[in-house]
Every structure is written in C-alpha cells, then in structure tokens.
Design a protein around this motif. Structure first.
Motif, PDB file in Angstrom:
ATOM      1  N   VAL A  72       5.657  15.665  16.356  1.00 41.40           N
ATOM      2  CA  VAL A  72       5.319  15.479  15.136  1.00 41.40           C
ATOM      3  C   VAL A  72       4.934  13.815  15.186  1.00 41.40           C
ATOM      4  N   GLN A  73       3.608  13.690  15.613  1.00 38.42           N
ATOM      5  CA  GLN A  73       3.164  12.109  15.815  1.00 38.42           C
ATOM      6  C   GLN A  73       2.502  11.667  14.536  1.00 38.42           C
ATOM      7  N   PRO A  74       2.467  10.406  14.485  1.00 36.45           N
ATOM      8  CA  PRO A  74       1.834   9.765  13.459  1.00 36.45           C
ATOM      9  C   PRO A  74       0.193  10.125  13.397  1.00 36.45           C
ATOM     10  N   THR A  75      -0.316  10.273  12.051  1.00 39.41           N
ATOM     11  CA  THR A  75      -1.764  10.726  12.169  1.00 39.41           C
ATOM     12  C   THR A  75      -2.242   9.647  12.677  1.00 39.41           C
ATOM     13  N   ALA A  76      -3.493  10.086  13.768  1.00 39.68           N
ATOM     14  CA  ALA A  76      -4.563   9.002  14.085  1.00 39.68           C
ATOM     15  C   ALA A  76      -5.600   8.398  12.943  1.00 39.68           C
ATOM     16  N   PHE A  77      -5.741   7.259  13.077  1.00 38.06           N
ATOM     17  CA  PHE A  77      -6.705   6.841  11.922  1.00 38.06           C
ATOM     18  C   PHE A  77      -7.472   5.892  12.647  1.00 38.06           C
ATOM     19  N   GLN A  78      -8.939   5.464  12.233  1.00 37.95           N
ATOM     20  CA  GLN A  78      -9.457   4.460  12.797  1.00 37.95           C
ATOM     21  C   GLN A  78      -9.318   3.185  11.939  1.00 37.95           C
ATOM     22  N   GLN A  79      -8.731   2.076  12.777  1.00 39.18           N
ATOM     23  CA  GLN A  79      -8.342   0.962  12.065  1.00 39.18           C
ATOM     24  C   GLN A  79      -9.544   0.116  11.915  1.00 39.18           C
ATOM     25  N   LYS A  80      -9.773  -0.453  10.709  1.00 41.82           N
ATOM     26  CA  LYS A  80     -10.710  -1.236  10.339  1.00 41.82           C
ATOM     27  C   LYS A  80     -10.312  -2.836  10.475  1.00 41.82           C
ATOM     28  N   PHE A  81     -11.468  -3.580  10.759  1.00 44.06           N
ATOM     29  CA  PHE A  81     -11.156  -5.191  10.842  1.00 44.06           C
ATOM     30  C   PHE A  81     -12.200  -5.751  10.058  1.00 44.06           C
ATOM     31  N   PRO A  82     -11.676  -6.022   8.575  1.00 48.52           N
ATOM     32  CA  PRO A  82     -12.573  -6.331   7.646  1.00 48.52           C
ATOM     33  C   PRO A  82     -13.130  -7.668   7.697  1.00 48.52           C
ATOM     34  N   PHE A  83     -12.374  -8.703   8.438  1.00 46.32           N
ATOM     35  CA  PHE A  83     -12.422 -10.051   8.227  1.00 46.32           C
ATOM     36  C   PHE A  83     -13.388 -10.707   9.108  1.00 46.32           C
ATOM     37  N   LYS A  84     -14.066 -11.836   8.664  1.00 44.49           N
ATOM     38  CA  LYS A  84     -14.874 -12.545   9.632  1.00 44.49           C
ATOM     39  C   LYS A  84     -14.360 -13.107  10.691  1.00 44.49           C
ATOM     40  N   ASN A  85     -13.197 -13.902  10.501  1.00 40.34           N
ATOM     41  CA  ASN A  85     -12.090 -14.681  11.440  1.00 40.34           C
ATOM     42  C   ASN A  85     -11.150 -13.818  11.686  1.00 40.34           C
ATOM     43  N   THR A  86     -10.867 -13.544  12.817  1.00 39.68           N
ATOM     44  CA  THR A  86      -9.550 -12.808  13.315  1.00 39.68           C
ATOM     45  C   THR A  86      -8.377 -13.649  12.961  1.00 39.68           C
TER      46      THR A  86
END
Length: 402
Positions: free
Chosen positions: A385-399
């Motif tokens: 029972v592993q965490p559900t995989a998801f595509q992480q987003k990176f919405p900011f211009k500056n990290t």
C-alpha cells in the motif's frame, strides 16, 4: 447524567510514571499548567474536547507522563476505532482481495469483525498531533517509555479488545526518534504525503502571489477565479452554523466517499464547538450559488500556520464553477492576509495542490498487530500500500519562492 471519569490507570516504567485518562475533563488544571502546551491548538483542551464530545462511537484516551518530580512533561492522545479493511480504496484493491482470502483461513484473524485499532495521533487531522513532549527531554527515551506503557495498556485492558496499534503521521526529520517503535515490532510504512506551501514574506496581497506564478499557472488561476465568480462566500458562525449542518454533512460525505483511505467519519457538528472555542482562529466558510450551498471549507490557524481541514463539494457543479480550485486559492489568500507563514493543505488531491504551489512532505506511519504472525502477514500487505504517484507541478517563476 454520566459521571465524568477520573483517573483511569497508572503505570510505572523505569524513568517515568504514566497516568491514563478517559476524558479531557478528568485531567487537572495543574497538569495542563505543567505541560504548558495549549499554545499549540491541537493540544488545547477546547480542541480535544470538541472532537471527543462529537464522536461517541470512538473511545478516547489520554496518557500523561510524569518526571521524577511528579511534574507532567509529556502528553499523548489516542483513540480506539473500528476499522474495516474494505475501507481502503486504491490501486491495490485486487491485492487486498487476495490478502482477505488468505487471512480468512487463519483462525485467529478477526475476519468476522472490524479491526479494533488504537490510533496514537489525531484520527481526523494529518500531521504529528498525537503527542507533545517538553523541549528539554530526550524524545527517543520518552517514546521508548511511552511505547512500553501503551503496550501494557493494550495488553491489560481486555475489555477494549484492541487488535492493533497505529502511530501516525511522522515527518522525515522525526524518524530518528520514532525508529524506536521498530524495536517493539512496529512495522513502518509510507502514506499519502502532506502538501505544504510556504507563504513568501514579500507577498502583501493575493495579487503578489499571482504575479509570482509562471504564465501558464497564472492563466489557470485567473480562469478558475473567473469561473468561480458566481460563488458567494458566507462566514459560518456558531449562530448560523446549526441550520447549515445538514447540507454541510451531505457535502462532506460526497468528498469522504471519494477518499482512498478513511480511518473514521468526521461529525460535522464538531465545527460549531470549534468555532465557538477559537473564533477567528477557526476558519469556516460556505460557498453558495443563488440559494444553494455548493461547498464549504474549514481550517485551523495555529503557530503561524493555516491548516486546511475538511471540505465539502457539490461535484456536479465543481467543474463548471471551479469550486475546489477556488477553495485552494482562498486558503492562500487568507494566509497572506493574516501574515501567516505556511498553508498545510493535508493529504489527497496532491497534483492540484502542487499546481497552486504546495510541495509534498513525506509522512510515515507505524503499525503493530498484537498477534505476531498476523503482524508479519499484515506487514506484507502494508508494504504494497504505497502512496499514489502524482506528477508534481512547479508553478513559480523563481524557485526561491517555494
């Protein structure tokens, strides 16, 4: 009138004495003063009592540790629930059915009834809200002594029929201390991550947040704000809460029934007590289209953090009016307006939460069945029972914004 329970049990371990209580009201004022923990609202009497009062099907217990001077120095909150393994809904449903067929042949496995699970933590809120330990103490030693006492409790309280113990939800930086559980045959596994967003100190209003987004995500945000422009927000107060509870319960259940994993159902009537106890520090608002409630959100402000709690959504109107996405932006706006540092979005819907700026924070749970062979079998199950995989987003211009 039911008589308030006093001290339930006393235990002595090598370094501490332990007292167990079955009611918040049974814990003395002196103990709370020694602990000095109520600035964290998850360890506030009013918060704990609100949860306890409104969930009569759950058995609540509280454990206090006392030092050699008989001063209270640590507090643990736990609940005993009935849990159906069928309540887990995720990609491993086929595997679950196979496990059920196997364990059905094991005579001591409680296949004819739910598992009685003792949960160390808060059943309804993600995060490390199960125990408070004073800063000067050796946390690993305290957790070791706590584990001895909780095992003794579960083994001697036969009338409670406890099958297993679950300790939740630990961040990676806590694992060096919580690893002590594994020395007592607890099995460790990962669950859905917490989604956490840091609020940039340079953001003075919501427009500053929008400006910090990459074009793609800013366009998406503005579209959602336009779609949700018909929504009317109503602050829920102790005075107007009562007549909204029926619809709030219905909307909460729509969301709860879609969740992949629920330990227990939350009684929405709890909000009335929480709002009365914490006022502006308990966030509660409903969303309306014309005369119809189509959603609500809730959350707790504590220690410069806004923690999102349960939401309710009318899914038939969600896509058209971007109800859930609007809620996420409203959490962010409220946090900025109140000069808070963090929005803790909790578990579930990881991808959409990451698209507004949240990042995943791994969480670990420890589980131990009282029967050794069953514990090994369940460990094989829990590994799958592993965490559900998801595509992480990176919405900011500056990290650096994150």
């Amino acid at each position: 009138m039911q008589k308030i329970a006093t001290l339930l049990l006393n235990y002595q371990t090598k370094n501490y004495s332990h007292s167990f209580f079955s009611k918040i009201d049974a814990i003395s004022k002196e103990i709370w003063e020694d602990l000095d923990c109520e600035n964290n609202r998850y360890f506030n009497r009013d918060f704990l009592k609100s949860i306890e009062k409104n969930h009569s099907k759950i058995q609540f217990y509280y454990q206090i540790l006392f030092d050699e001077n008989n001063k209270a120095c640590a507090f643990f909150s736990f609940q005993i629930i009935d849990f159906e393994i069928n309540n887990i809904k995720n990609n491993f449903e086929i595997f679950i059915k196979k496990v059920q067929k196997i364990v059905a042949k094991i005579p001591f496995f409680p296949s004819s009834r739910p598992l009685k699970i003792l949960i160390v933590g808060n059943t309804f809120v993600s995060g490390e809200h199960g125990f408070y330990i004073k800063e000067h103490l050796d946390k690993k030693l305290v957790l070791k002594e706590f584990t001895k006492a909780i095992l003794q409790f579960s083994n001697t309280q036969n009338q409670l029929k406890i099958d297993a113990i679950l300790c939740k939800d630990f961040k990676n930086e806590s694992l060096s201390n919580t690893s002590i559980f594994e020395k007592f045959q607890f099995k460790r596994f990962s669950v859905e991550p917490n989604l956490v967003m840091e609020i940039n100190s340079n953001w003075k209003n919501f427009n500053d947040y929008l400006t910090a987004l990459k074009t793609k995500f800013r366009v998406k945000a503005k579209k959602a704000l336009q779609q949700s422009s018909a929504l009317m927000m109503v602050e829920i107060t102790p005075e107007n809460c009562e007549h909204q509870l029926v619809k709030m319960t219905e909307l909460y259940q729509k969301v709860s029934s879609n969740a992949g994993f629920n330990l227990a159902n939350f009684n929405v009537a709890t909000y009335k007590d929480l709002k009365r106890a914490f006022g502006e520090n308990y966030l509660l608002q409903s969303y309306w289209i014309d005369e119809k409630m189509v959603g609500f959100l809730s959350g707790l402000i504590t220690n410069n953090s806004l923690d999102a709690h349960f939401v309710g959504i009318d899914y038939s109107l969600n896509k058209q009016h971007a109800i859930y996405q609007r809620m996420l932006y409203d959490y962010i706006k409220i946090a900025i307006d109140k000069n808070l540092k963090i929005v803790n979005f909790g578990r579930t819907a990881s991808e959409i939460k990451s698209s507004v700026g949240a990042i995943p924070q791994d969480l670990t749970i420890y589980f131990r069945h009282k029967k050794r062979i069953t514990n090994r079998i369940l460990h094989l199950f829990l590994q799958r029972v592993q965490p559900t995989a998801f595509q992480q987003k990176f919405p900011f211009k500056n990290t650096d914004t994150i």
